[in-house]
Motif scaffolding. Structure first.
Motif, PDB file in Angstrom:
ATOM      1  N   ASP A  90     -14.197  -0.281 -14.982  1.00 37.98           N
ATOM      2  CA  ASP A  90     -14.066  -1.627 -14.394  1.00 37.98           C
ATOM      3  C   ASP A  90     -15.006  -2.629 -15.063  1.00 37.98           C
ATOM      4  N   HIS A  91     -15.786  -2.136 -16.049  1.00 39.92           N
ATOM      5  CA  HIS A  91     -16.706  -3.017 -16.791  1.00 39.92           C
ATOM      6  C   HIS A  91     -16.372  -3.105 -18.281  1.00 39.92           C
ATOM      7  N   ASP A 220     -23.902  -2.658 -12.412  1.00 33.85           N
ATOM      8  CA  ASP A 220     -23.826  -1.831 -11.208  1.00 33.85           C
ATOM      9  C   ASP A 220     -25.124  -1.076 -10.966  1.00 33.85           C
ATOM     10  N   HIS A 246     -23.227  -4.425  -8.429  1.00 36.94           N
ATOM     11  CA  HIS A 246     -22.276  -3.363  -8.077  1.00 36.94           C
ATOM     12  C   HIS A 246     -21.225  -3.824  -7.053  1.00 36.94           C
ATOM     13  N   HIS A 247     -20.755  -5.057  -7.208  1.00 38.60           N
ATOM     14  CA  HIS A 247     -19.680  -5.583  -6.350  1.00 38.60           C
ATOM     15  C   HIS A 247     -20.096  -5.692  -4.875  1.00 38.60           C
ATOM     16  N   LYS A 274     -13.133  -3.427  -1.867  1.00 35.87           N
ATOM     17  CA  LYS A 274     -14.227  -2.817  -2.639  1.00 35.87           C
ATOM     18  C   LYS A 274     -15.451  -3.717  -2.588  1.00 35.87           C
TER      19      LYS A 274
HETATM   20 ZN   LIG Z   1     -18.297  -1.529 -11.161  1.00 33.93          ZN
END
Ligand SMILES: [Zn+2]
Length: 352
Positions: A90-91, A220, A246-247, A274
């Motif tokens: 996701d990065h 994150d 980290h969201h 998320k």
């Molecule tokens: Zn992430």
């Protein structure tokens, strides 16, 4: 609805867009595209140099949104620097697709691991997941080191405050402070969580400074490593804007770090389900310096009490228009404006 059709709707909105389109206006611009719970942050300096930090997920959607924002809103024809905070999909996932549409200059990361970066040797899919990133065509590649400063050519530009992008930490190594570090009395109350053996703990931590303005972005990074940035001494110092780690997950966002950074504004790259964890949200709410919490998405889980006011949420529905959050720092670095252009939201803050 695209940008152009929105522009037809109102002069106010177009006014705020033109703030970002003019590269001679001396502003430092920051864009958070909606990558649905991944991460991506695009920074354009007053001299027009660009830095992309993380690229969301592969598969068209996230790289498409990043490239659209970069080309149409920020008017970029290339990305000068890409920093991949750590090796989770996701990065790094969208990087190769971004590179196929916009030339990328230098890529900084912690190096490309041969095996799954979380130590899961049985997982053979790693080789396939990393292949596009490994093979993408870019100008050059560098393994970043804690303490390193990105080689911006023009900095803030002639007659403007100094602009630096400094790597505060990478691979759990923290750089020496470049200002007198302060003893942090909060460290006596440290509580630890289980040791994180994933690559999250290795996240690259960047501090972007423009005059007195400071922006903190740490991928994150997780709880126990977060503590090392501010304990026993705070090597970061106070910042203006913190990209929530980290969201907004609760294995990150140690109150010691959040209170040590003492941000005025927090920006969370969360998804509908998320991040935006209850503990993180309570920490942000309970941090006296924070005047505004921005979220890319509304948290649509059952714990819907953990949401900032609607005005500060870029996307409230699951089927969203992928609205971005933006930030424009004034040429003197002394104040900055947070925007959600699609909502007409605009709020100005003084730098610390
Ligand atoms: Zn992430």
């Amino acid at each position: 609805m695209n940008l152009k059709s929105l522009c037809v709707l109102g002069a106010l909105f177009c006014g705020s867009v033109s703030l970002f389109a003019d590269r001679t206006n001396g502003k430092l611009d920051v864009y958070w595209p909606d990558v649905e719970g991944g991460a991506a942050t695009l920074i354009v300096t007053p001299s027009g140099e660009s830095l992309l930090i993380d690229t969301g997920m592969p598969g068209g959607r996230d790289p498409g949104r990043i490239v659209k924002l970069a080309m149409e809103t920020a008017k970029l024809t290339k990305i000068d620097f890409l920093v991949t905070s750590h090796m989770h999909i996701d990065h790094f996932g969208g990087a190769a697709e971004v590179a196929a549409q916009l030339p990328i200059g230098t890529v900084f990361d912690n190096g490309i691991p041969e095996e799954d970066p979380d130590g899961n040797k049985a997982d053979r899919s790693w080789v396939h997941r990393i292949k596009p990133y490994r093979e993408m065509k870019v100008g050059s590649r560098r393994v970043i080191q804690a303490g390193e400063t990105l080689p911006l050519i023009a900095g803030g530009g002639v007659g403007r405050p100094p602009l630096t992008v400094r790597c505060i930490a990478a691979k759990q190594k923290v750089a020496a402070s470049n200002h007198p570090p302060t003893k942090n009395p909060l460290c006596e109350n440290a509580n630890r969580k289980a040791t994180d053996t994933s690559d999250n703990a290795n996240s690259i931590v960047l501090l972007i400074s423009y005059g007195s303005f400071q922006l903190f972005i740490a991928g994150d990074l997780t709880w126990n490593v977060e503590e090392t940035l501010v304990c026993p001494e705070n090597v970061v110092g106070p910042v203006d804007v913190m990209q929530v780690n980290h969201h907004g997950l609760d294995v990150s966002n140690n109150p010691l770090l959040v209170r040590g950074l003492a941000p005025t504004v927090a920006v969370m790259s969360n998804g509908t389900e998320k991040g935006c964890g209850a503990e993180t949200f309570a920490t942000l709410k309970g941090t006296a310096t924070i005047q505004a919490i921005y979220q890319i998405h509304k948290n649509l889980r059952k714990d819907s009490e953990n949401n900032t006011a609607a005005e500060y949420i870029a996307n409230e529905e699951k089927q969203c228009s992928a609205n971005s959050i933006q930030l424009a720092v004034e040429p003197d670095g002394k104040s900055y404006t947070m925007l959600i252009p699609a909502k007409g939201h605009k709020r100005t803050f003084k730098s610390r």
